[in-house]
Design a protein around this motif. Structure first.
Motif, PDB file in Angstrom:
ATOM      1  N   THR A 129      56.966  51.476  56.978  1.00 22.67           N
ATOM      2  CA  THR A 129      57.097  52.206  58.236  1.00 22.67           C
ATOM      3  C   THR A 129      57.114  53.702  57.949  1.00 22.67           C
ATOM      4  O   THR A 129      57.250  54.125  56.796  1.00 22.67           O
ATOM      5  CB  THR A 129      58.392  51.805  58.977  1.00 22.67           C
ATOM      6  N   ILE A 130      56.957  54.503  59.015  1.00 19.41           N
ATOM      7  CA  ILE A 130      57.067  55.962  58.924  1.00 19.41           C
ATOM      8  C   ILE A 130      58.352  56.348  59.647  1.00 19.41           C
ATOM      9  O   ILE A 130      58.392  56.400  60.870  1.00 19.41           O
ATOM     10  CB  ILE A 130      55.857  56.661  59.569  1.00 19.41           C
ATOM     11  N   PRO A 131      59.431  56.597  58.930  1.00 18.14           N
ATOM     12  CA  PRO A 131      60.706  56.869  59.593  1.00 18.14           C
ATOM     13  C   PRO A 131      60.697  58.199  60.320  1.00 18.14           C
ATOM     14  O   PRO A 131      60.401  59.239  59.735  1.00 18.14           O
ATOM     15  CB  PRO A 131      61.721  56.887  58.439  1.00 18.14           C
ATOM     16  N   ALA A 132      61.020  58.156  61.605  1.00 15.82           N
ATOM     17  CA  ALA A 132      61.032  59.389  62.395  1.00 15.82           C
ATOM     18  C   ALA A 132      62.059  60.372  61.863  1.00 15.82           C
ATOM     19  O   ALA A 132      61.854  61.590  61.884  1.00 15.82           O
ATOM     20  CB  ALA A 132      61.320  59.067  63.850  1.00 15.82           C
ATOM     21  N   SER A 133      63.162  59.869  61.354  1.00 16.43           N
ATOM     22  CA  SER A 133      64.220  60.758  60.873  1.00 16.43           C
ATOM     23  C   SER A 133      63.812  61.524  59.631  1.00 16.43           C
ATOM     24  O   SER A 133      64.380  62.564  59.323  1.00 16.43           O
ATOM     25  CB  SER A 133      65.480  59.936  60.577  1.00 16.43           C
ATOM     26  N   HIS A 134      62.833  61.002  58.912  1.00 18.59           N
ATOM     27  CA  HIS A 134      62.407  61.672  57.691  1.00 18.59           C
ATOM     28  C   HIS A 134      61.282  62.666  57.944  1.00 18.59           C
ATOM     29  O   HIS A 134      61.007  63.516  57.112  1.00 18.59           O
ATOM     30  CB  HIS A 134      61.935  60.636  56.655  1.00 18.59           C
ATOM     31  N   HIS A 135      60.617  62.518  59.073  1.00 25.21           N
ATOM     32  CA  HIS A 135      59.501  63.410  59.382  1.00 25.21           C
ATOM     33  C   HIS A 135      60.066  64.630  60.102  1.00 25.21           C
ATOM     34  O   HIS A 135      60.090  64.707  61.323  1.00 25.21           O
ATOM     35  CB  HIS A 135      58.473  62.675  60.221  1.00 25.21           C
ATOM     36  N   THR A 136      60.528  65.587  59.331  1.00 24.52           N
ATOM     37  CA  THR A 136      61.254  66.722  59.890  1.00 24.52           C
ATOM     38  C   THR A 136      60.321  67.738  60.527  1.00 24.52           C
ATOM     39  O   THR A 136      59.140  67.814  60.213  1.00 24.52           O
ATOM     40  CB  THR A 136      62.080  67.405  58.788  1.00 24.52           C
ATOM     41  N   GLY A 137      60.893  68.526  61.419  1.00 25.26           N
ATOM     42  CA  GLY A 137      60.100  69.562  62.070  1.00 25.26           C
ATOM     43  C   GLY A 137      59.197  68.983  63.133  1.00 25.26           C
ATOM     44  O   GLY A 137      59.305  67.832  63.544  1.00 25.26           O
ATOM     45  N   HIS A 138      58.267  69.798  63.592  1.00 27.43           N
ATOM     46  CA  HIS A 138      57.366  69.389  64.666  1.00 27.43           C
ATOM     47  C   HIS A 138      55.907  69.373  64.232  1.00 27.43           C
ATOM     48  O   HIS A 138      55.006  69.258  65.049  1.00 27.43           O
ATOM     49  CB  HIS A 138      57.544  70.328  65.861  1.00 27.43           C
ATOM     50  N   ALA A 139      55.670  69.506  62.939  1.00 31.29           N
ATOM     51  CA  ALA A 139      54.291  69.492  62.458  1.00 31.29           C
ATOM     52  C   ALA A 139      53.717  68.084  62.561  1.00 31.29           C
ATOM     53  O   ALA A 139      54.356  67.112  62.167  1.00 31.29           O
ATOM     54  CB  ALA A 139      54.242  69.974  61.008  1.00 31.29           C
ATOM     55  N   PRO A 140      52.503  67.939  63.092  1.00 26.70           N
ATOM     56  CA  PRO A 140      51.910  66.605  63.220  1.00 26.70           C
ATOM     57  C   PRO A 140      51.388  66.104  61.878  1.00 26.70           C
ATOM     58  O   PRO A 140      51.141  66.871  60.955  1.00 26.70           O
ATOM     59  CB  PRO A 140      50.748  66.845  64.189  1.00 26.70           C
ATOM     60  N   LEU A 141      51.234  64.790  61.793  1.00 30.77           N
ATOM     61  CA  LEU A 141      50.569  64.199  60.636  1.00 30.77           C
ATOM     62  C   LEU A 141      49.066  64.348  60.799  1.00 30.77           C
ATOM     63  O   LEU A 141      48.507  64.023  61.852  1.00 30.77           O
ATOM     64  CB  LEU A 141      50.933  62.720  60.524  1.00 30.77           C
ATOM     65  N   HIS A 142      48.402  64.843  59.777  1.00 27.57           N
ATOM     66  CA  HIS A 142      46.947  64.962  59.764  1.00 27.57           C
ATOM     67  C   HIS A 142      46.403  63.919  58.798  1.00 27.57           C
ATOM     68  O   HIS A 142      46.701  63.957  57.607  1.00 27.57           O
ATOM     69  CB  HIS A 142      46.515  66.359  59.333  1.00 27.57           C
ATOM     70  N   TYR A 143      45.623  62.995  59.336  1.00 27.49           N
ATOM     71  CA  TYR A 143      45.057  61.933  58.509  1.00 27.49           C
ATOM     72  C   TYR A 143      43.637  62.272  58.102  1.00 27.49           C
ATOM     73  O   TYR A 143      42.877  62.888  58.860  1.00 27.49           O
ATOM     74  CB  TYR A 143      45.040  60.613  59.277  1.00 27.49           C
ATOM     75  N   THR A 144      43.267  61.839  56.918  1.00 20.10           N
ATOM     76  CA  THR A 144      41.881  61.933  56.475  1.00 20.10           C
ATOM     77  C   THR A 144      41.542  60.659  55.718  1.00 20.10           C
ATOM     78  O   THR A 144      42.382  60.103  54.997  1.00 20.10           O
ATOM     79  CB  THR A 144      41.649  63.181  55.599  1.00 20.10           C
ATOM     80  N   ARG A 145      40.338  60.166  55.910  1.00 19.90           N
ATOM     81  CA  ARG A 145      39.943  58.901  55.284  1.00 19.90           C
ATOM     82  C   ARG A 145      39.739  59.085  53.778  1.00 19.90           C
ATOM     83  O   ARG A 145      39.368  60.158  53.307  1.00 19.90           O
ATOM     84  CB  ARG A 145      38.659  58.368  55.909  1.00 19.90           C
ATOM     85  N   LEU A 146      39.974  58.007  53.067  1.00 21.10           N
ATOM     86  CA  LEU A 146      39.662  58.009  51.651  1.00 21.10           C
ATOM     87  C   LEU A 146      38.150  57.997  51.470  1.00 21.10           C
ATOM     88  O   LEU A 146      37.406  57.561  52.361  1.00 21.10           O
ATOM     89  CB  LEU A 146      40.284  56.796  50.962  1.00 21.10           C
ATOM     90  N   ILE A 147      37.696  58.480  50.317  1.00 17.75           N
ATOM     91  CA  ILE A 147      36.257  58.474  50.063  1.00 17.75           C
ATOM     92  C   ILE A 147      35.774  57.026  49.983  1.00 17.75           C
ATOM     93  O   ILE A 147      36.563  56.107  49.736  1.00 17.75           O
ATOM     94  CB  ILE A 147      35.907  59.239  48.780  1.00 17.75           C
ATOM     95  N   PRO A 148      34.482  56.774  50.194  1.00 16.75           N
ATOM     96  CA  PRO A 148      33.977  55.401  50.150  1.00 16.75           C
ATOM     97  C   PRO A 148      34.268  54.723  48.821  1.00 16.75           C
ATOM     98  O   PRO A 148      34.171  55.328  47.755  1.00 16.75           O
ATOM     99  CB  PRO A 148      32.469  55.576  50.366  1.00 16.75           C
ATOM    100  N   GLN A 149      34.641  53.451  48.896  1.00 18.20           N
ATOM    101  CA  GLN A 149      34.932  52.630  47.722  1.00 18.20           C
ATOM    102  C   GLN A 149      36.021  53.224  46.841  1.00 18.20           C
ATOM    103  O   GLN A 149      35.997  53.088  45.613  1.00 18.20           O
ATOM    104  CB  GLN A 149      33.647  52.404  46.908  1.00 18.20           C
ATOM    105  N   ALA A 150      36.964  53.890  47.460  1.00 16.87           N
ATOM    106  CA  ALA A 150      38.044  54.525  46.695  1.00 16.87           C
ATOM    107  C   ALA A 150      38.888  53.489  45.973  1.00 16.87           C
ATOM    108  O   ALA A 150      39.170  52.410  46.504  1.00 16.87           O
ATOM    109  CB  ALA A 150      38.926  55.350  47.625  1.00 16.87           C
ATOM    110  N   GLN A 151      39.271  53.810  44.753  1.00 20.46           N
ATOM    111  CA  GLN A 151      40.250  53.025  44.014  1.00 20.46           C
ATOM    112  C   GLN A 151      41.567  53.784  43.902  1.00 20.46           C
ATOM    113  O   GLN A 151      42.637  53.191  43.861  1.00 20.46           O
ATOM    114  CB  GLN A 151      39.714  52.665  42.630  1.00 20.46           C
ATOM    115  N   TYR A 152      41.453  55.109  43.850  1.00 22.07           N
ATOM    116  CA  TYR A 152      42.630  55.959  43.889  1.00 22.07           C
ATOM    117  C   TYR A 152      42.838  56.472  45.321  1.00 22.07           C
ATOM    118  O   TYR A 152      42.023  56.224  46.208  1.00 22.07           O
ATOM    119  CB  TYR A 152      42.464  57.150  42.937  1.00 22.07           C
ATOM    120  N   TRP A 153      43.920  57.220  45.523  1.00 22.82           N
ATOM    121  CA  TRP A 153      44.155  57.859  46.820  1.00 22.82           C
ATOM    122  C   TRP A 153      43.360  59.167  46.842  1.00 22.82           C
ATOM    123  O   TRP A 153      43.915  60.251  46.779  1.00 22.82           O
ATOM    124  CB  TRP A 153      45.650  58.077  47.035  1.00 22.82           C
ATOM    125  N   GLN A 154      42.049  59.009  46.936  1.00 24.01           N
ATOM    126  CA  GLN A 154      41.113  60.127  46.790  1.00 24.01           C
ATOM    127  C   GLN A 154      40.498  60.472  48.147  1.00 24.01           C
ATOM    128  O   GLN A 154      39.947  59.611  48.828  1.00 24.01           O
ATOM    129  CB  GLN A 154      40.019  59.769  45.780  1.00 24.01           C
TER     130      GLN A 154
END
Length: 444
Positions: free
Chosen positions: A269-294
């Motif tokens: 889960t993403i705990p709301a209490s740990h996500h401090t401040g008001h900055a949003p989460l910005h997601y970006t996809r992993l590169i194709p066929q990623a094995q690492y968090w790339q």
């Protein structure tokens, strides 16, 4: 490195133009470890979320040159001979061959993560590492010269430990150093989550660059889709963990030199209490066929400069198991060109250094690529004080930077120097990674 100079206000425009290309080259692909791989198989498993608070080692004393060598080795880059010779002269195991004498280097692991193994549980200090996939530990099988510096997993005292006959594993690093051993299945516990029959790799031995850290009892790999380095192939522990989670993701919240707030990993889960401040989460996809968090990013900027440097080929791996940021020489030159008195110490293989006092280091900013939907400007800043990794103890008042260069132009490693500045979400199910700028500890 092909870069384009652009005014700061031009970043958003460039991201908008590049976004269709980003989507074209980041089409969703099913993760072999994701929910589809487990659909219908584990319907009777109670799904939950847990948080592991990481105890910070109070004796942590960073050894900058040793961390640089360790990072290069981990990612298969050549370690400069000047650095190898200097580490050997310092008595560091990273400069030696053969078995390790860990008395020469102490307390160099910043975070200690407690993980339980076996029945009854035996608790070991593990490195939760998003840059590898295997879970391996020092054990009663480990050669005595190495084992004497570590807490050991005693498989003979676990009623649930079963050896995989004719099974073996080996991890080899770029300089040829390695760890190797036998394979077992046993219970592994992350807080209240218990994983039966998990793959646990028992080290028979490990070369000095790996075994030279007496605070560490093993590595707990959390890489996105990397297969385990076992023969015969075994299920990774992250894959075995996913069916136990409310959501197929985990978060990382590391803190810089902090004693009042613990660093933590949260699974499921993403705990709301740990996500401090008001900055949003910005997601970006992993590169194709990623094995690492790339993932891809599109630009870098140094505080005080008017221009961004844009490159549509920039990409990096988010790695909790690497302390530093490793980026290209032009990027390092761009950053340290804004630091008065900064220079490359060739005695230590070209490590970037600077005077410890007299000047505030500039922030280092990264322009992120959006995930899906509308495009908005997403910039993550690493504070200048985080860019000062360690001070040399030679009385010269010289410090080493947390950003160091290596021989790859567009590809980089975003280690803990970067991750301490963000709240990070490692989303296995959606094949993406998310970052939010968080409220940081005040400078002391």
């Amino acid at each position: 490195m092909a870069v384009v100079r652009a005014p700061l206000c031009f970043l958003l425009f460039v991201l908008v133009i590049l976004y269709p290309l980003a989507i074209a080259f980041h089409l969703p692909h099913e993760n072999p470890q994701g929910p589809a791989a487990h659909r219908g198989k584990f319907s009777n498993i109670a799904r939950r979320s847990v948080t592991l608070d990481l105890k910070r080692n109070p004796n942590y004393n960073p050894n900058g040159p040793a961390e640089y060598a360790r990072a290069l080795r981990k990612w298969g880059a050549e370690v400069p001979q000047q650095l190898v010779h200097s580490l050997a002269a310092m008595g560091d195991p990273g400069g030696k061959t053969g078995e390790v004498d860990a008395e020469s280097i102490k307390n160099d692991r910043e975070y200690l993560s407690r993980v339980g193994f076996g029945t009854p549980l035996q608790w070991l200090n593990m490195d939760l590492d998003t840059g590898s996939a295997d879970v391996w530990v020092y054990s009663t099988e480990t050669q005595p010269e190495v084992a004497k510096y570590h807490t050991l997993w005693k498989m003979e005292e676990s009623s649930t430990a079963k050896k995989v006959e004719n099974g073996s594993w080996m991890i080899t690093y770029g300089d040829g150093s390695a760890a190797w051993g036998n394979i077992y299945h046993d219970t592994v516990s992350l807080a209240s989550i218990t994983i039966p029959n998990a793959t646990v790799e028992s080290a028979l031995s490990a070369a000095p660059p790996l075994a030279g850290d007496p605070d560490l009892d093993g590595i707990f790999g959390l890489s996105y889709g990397l297969p385990s380095l076992t023969t015969p192939p075994q299920q990774t522990l992250l894959s075995a963990l996913l069916p136990h989670l409310e959501s197929p993701l985990f978060t990382v919240d590391l803190h810089h030199h902090s004693s009042h707030k613990p660093s933590s990993y949260t699974f499921g889960t993403i705990p709301a209490s740990h996500h401090t401040g008001h900055a949003p989460l910005h997601y970006t996809r992993l590169i194709p066929q990623a094995q690492y968090w790339q993932f891809a990013y599109r630009g870098i900027h140094v505080e005080g400069q008017e221009e961004w440097y844009i490159n549509p080929l920039f990409n990096a791996i988010a790695d909790t198991g690497t302390t530093l940021m490793l980026l290209s020489r032009p990027t390092a030159e761009l950053y340290y060109g804004s630091v008065p008195g900064a220079w490359r110490n060739y005695t230590l293989g070209g490590i970037w250094t600077f005077p410890c006092s007299g000047y505030k280091l500039p922030d280092f900013e990264i322009g992120l690529v959006a995930d899906i939907g509308g495009v908005e400007e997403a910039v993550i800043a690493v504070p200048g004080r985080y860019m000062n990794y360690s001070a040399f103890t030679d009385g010269t008042g010289t410090c080493m930077g947390g950003l160091q260069e290596w021989g790859y132009d567009e590809f980089g490693i975003f280690g803990d120097v970067f991750l301490k500045a963000v709240y990070a979400v490692f989303d296995v199910g959606a094949a993406r990674i998310g970052f939010a700028q968080k409220v940081l500890e005040p400078e002391v």
